[in-house]
Enzyme design. Structure first.
Site, short mmCIF file in Angstrom:
data_model
loop_
_atom_site.label_atom_id
_atom_site.label_comp_id
_atom_site.label_asym_id
_atom_site.label_seq_id
_atom_site.Cartn_x
_atom_site.Cartn_y
_atom_site.Cartn_z
N ASN A 22 -4.53 -10.34 6.46
CA ASN A 22 -4.44 -9.20 7.04
C ASN A 22 -5.20 -8.35 8.13
O ASN A 22 -5.46 -7.25 8.03
CB ASN A 22 -3.41 -7.58 6.69
CG ASN A 22 -1.95 -8.33 5.65
OD1 ASN A 22 -1.75 -9.49 7.01
ND2 ASN A 22 -1.23 -7.74 4.95
N TYR B 67 -8.31 -7.79 7.39
CA TYR B 67 -9.26 -7.79 6.27
C TYR B 67 -11.13 -8.32 6.33
O TYR B 67 -10.59 -9.28 6.84
CB TYR B 67 -8.71 -7.46 5.07
CG TYR B 67 -7.67 -5.75 5.30
CD1 TYR B 67 -7.98 -3.98 5.36
CD2 TYR B 67 -6.49 -6.18 4.99
CE1 TYR B 67 -7.14 -3.52 5.66
CE2 TYR B 67 -5.40 -5.12 5.70
CZ TYR B 67 -5.60 -4.15 5.51
OH TYR B 67 -4.99 -3.13 5.98
N THR C 175 1.10 -1.21 0.20
CA THR C 175 0.37 0.47 0.08
C THR C 175 1.29 0.93 -0.05
O THR C 175 1.73 1.08 0.83
CB THR C 175 -1.23 -0.07 1.03
OG1 THR C 175 -2.34 -1.33 1.44
CG2 THR C 175 -1.23 1.26 1.34
N ASN D 5 -4.23 -5.14 11.65
CA ASN D 5 -5.54 -4.87 12.14
C ASN D 5 -6.42 -5.52 13.25
O ASN D 5 -7.26 -6.08 12.85
CB ASN D 5 -6.23 -4.86 10.76
CG ASN D 5 -5.65 -4.03 9.86
OD1 ASN D 5 -5.41 -2.66 10.62
ND2 ASN D 5 -4.80 -3.82 8.25
N HIS E 22 -7.41 -10.66 -1.61
CA HIS E 22 -6.39 -9.92 0.14
C HIS E 22 -7.33 -11.29 0.83
O HIS E 22 -8.35 -10.53 1.35
CB HIS E 22 -6.50 -8.93 -0.23
CG HIS E 22 -5.98 -8.52 0.95
ND1 HIS E 22 -5.16 -9.57 2.27
CD2 HIS E 22 -5.41 -7.27 1.39
CE1 HIS E 22 -4.25 -8.20 2.53
NE2 HIS E 22 -4.76 -7.19 2.07
C1 8OZ Z 1 0.36 -1.32 5.32
C2 8OZ Z 1 -0.79 0.03 5.39
C3 8OZ Z 1 -2.25 -0.01 4.69
C4 8OZ Z 1 -3.03 -1.35 3.85
C5 8OZ Z 1 -2.55 -4.78 4.03
C6 8OZ Z 1 -3.40 -3.43 2.48
O1 8OZ Z 1 -1.26 -4.92 5.39
C7 8OZ Z 1 -2.85 -2.87 3.66
C8 8OZ Z 1 -2.12 -2.32 4.46
C9 8OZ Z 1 -0.92 -2.27 4.50
O2 8OZ Z 1 -2.59 -5.85 3.82
#
Ligand code: 8OZ
Length: 371
Positions: free
Chosen positions: A182, A184, A25, A239, A179
């Site tokens: 992480n 999401y 990102t 996250n 994806h």
């Molecule tokens: C860092 C900052 C924002 C998003 C991920 C898409 O960790 C990200 C991400 C990484 O997969």
């Protein structure tokens, strides 16, 4: 013995070497459209065996950070077409990472200023990145999400399908990567810390993995399994993701993927961007068992590993058959010609953290190639 510089066929993807540019990102796509700088940046890195783009929102609802790109508007797809043309002209291969952030978002980024969506209404102890009216960036707490109604889920699966199809047919990508990592949306459904549902999408491992398999089936139906990869991060705390018993959960996922014919499986080992030996659950996570479970279920895709690999560790991973492909993140930020540097044992530029997220050409397209 295989080396990092040997070609490999991963599904329908014929790769020139085993060195993959990890998804990164960079927050340099105002209005979610990749522009001239992105064309240059990805073109500069086309000697990678495969480029996985930065995470790219499949829908407005799937958006969670300022200035990240999308795949849901004609202008976004046209911007990406210029990127894929540049990479192809330079002889490279590029897949786009399909992203729905789920709860890792902010009201101000959502359609109509609404709440971000999630499996359950549990706020993440996590931050996102916004741009203020004066143009400067700031990290803010993610907003309170609302739990998805089961009836909304097929619509999100369809957004993945539509984005994948447009990525191939309009934007000219060689493939797509789902994806699933992480913390999401896909990962939020998988893990017990974020999924407290009591319907068909929550509770048992089978139920928590239902959304992931629905997305995989929709995307492979749209573009073909041979052009589809998936990224998973079984133990990352990124996250605010957590699971009390990740091994059986991810073994179930690996077994289900084994029969689906994907081009590759992309595994983030440990804490994303952090300790490789980080784990959740009672025992250290066994990645060899994960891979064996996938192979036993008939999985023939390439096994792609990531997180903190240097040349030595990567050579060993590919040399002894632990992995087929290795993805490098920070090293690709700082070294557009990483493949030739590794091949020649040339020195490496150091990545500048201050320019990772947001900004302009500085720290994006201005890292020098080796003499
Ligand atoms: C860092 C900052 C924002 C998003 C991920 C898409 O960790 C990200 C991400 C990484 O997969």
């Amino acid at each position: 013995m295989a080396t990092l510089f040997d070609p490999l066929r991963a599904g329908d993807l014929a790769l020139a070497n085993r060195i993959v540019m990890a998804p990164l990102t960079r927050n340099r796509s105002p209005n979610a459209v990749p522009g001239d700088l992105s064309v240059t940046y990805y073109g500069q890195r086309a000697t990678a065996g495969l480029i996985v783009t930065e995470a790219t929102a499949i829908s407005h609802q799937g958006q969670g950070y300022a200035d990240v790109p999308g795949l849901y508007g004609a202008d976004q797809l046209a911007g990406w077409k210029r990127v894929t043309d540049a990479v192809h002209k330079a002889g490279g291969k590029i897949v786009v990472q399909l992203w729905h952030v789920g709860r890792i978002s902010h009201n101000s980024l959502q359609p109509g200023g609404g709440k971000p969506v999630a499996p359950s209404a549990i706020r993440a102890k996590s931050k996102t990145f916004l741009v203020k009216p004066d143009g400067s960036g700031e990290f803010v707490e993610t907003s309170e999400p609302r739990a998805l109604d089961a009836a909304e889920i097929p619509g999100i699966v369809d957004d993945f399908r539509r984005a994948a199809k447009a990525a191939i047919e309009v934007a000219g990508f060689d493939g797509v990567e789902i994806h699933g990592a992480n913390g999401y949306l896909v990962d939020q459904f998988l893990r017990s810390g974020t999924n407290h549902r009591s319907d068909d999408y929550g509770g048992s491992i089978e139920n928590r993995a239902r959304f992931l398999f629905a997305v995989v089936d929709a995307v492979t139906d749209a573009v073909g399994a041979g052009r589809t990869g998936i990224r998973l991060s079984p133990v990352t705390p990124a996250n605010d993701a957590s699971d009390t018993d990740p091994q059986p959960l991810f073994n179930h996922v690996a077994a289900g993927l084994g029969s689906r014919g994907l081009a590759y499986i992309h595994i983030v080992e440990g804490a994303t961007g952090g300790a490789r030996d980080f784990s959740q659950g009672e025992k250290p996570f066994d990645y060899t068992e994960l891979k064996a479970t996938y192979r036993k279920a008939g999985g023939h895709g390439a096994w792609l590993v990531n997180n903190g690999y240097d040349k030595e560790l990567a050579e060993k991973a590919v040399g002894d058959g632990y992995a087929d492909l290795v993805a490098f993140g920070k090293l690709f930020i700082a070294n557009p010609d990483l493949v030739s540097r590794l091949k020649r044992n040339a020195g490496l530029n150091d990545p500048d953290k201050a320019t990772f997220y947001g900004g302009d050409a500085k720290g994006y397209t201005d890292y020098p190639t080796a003499a």
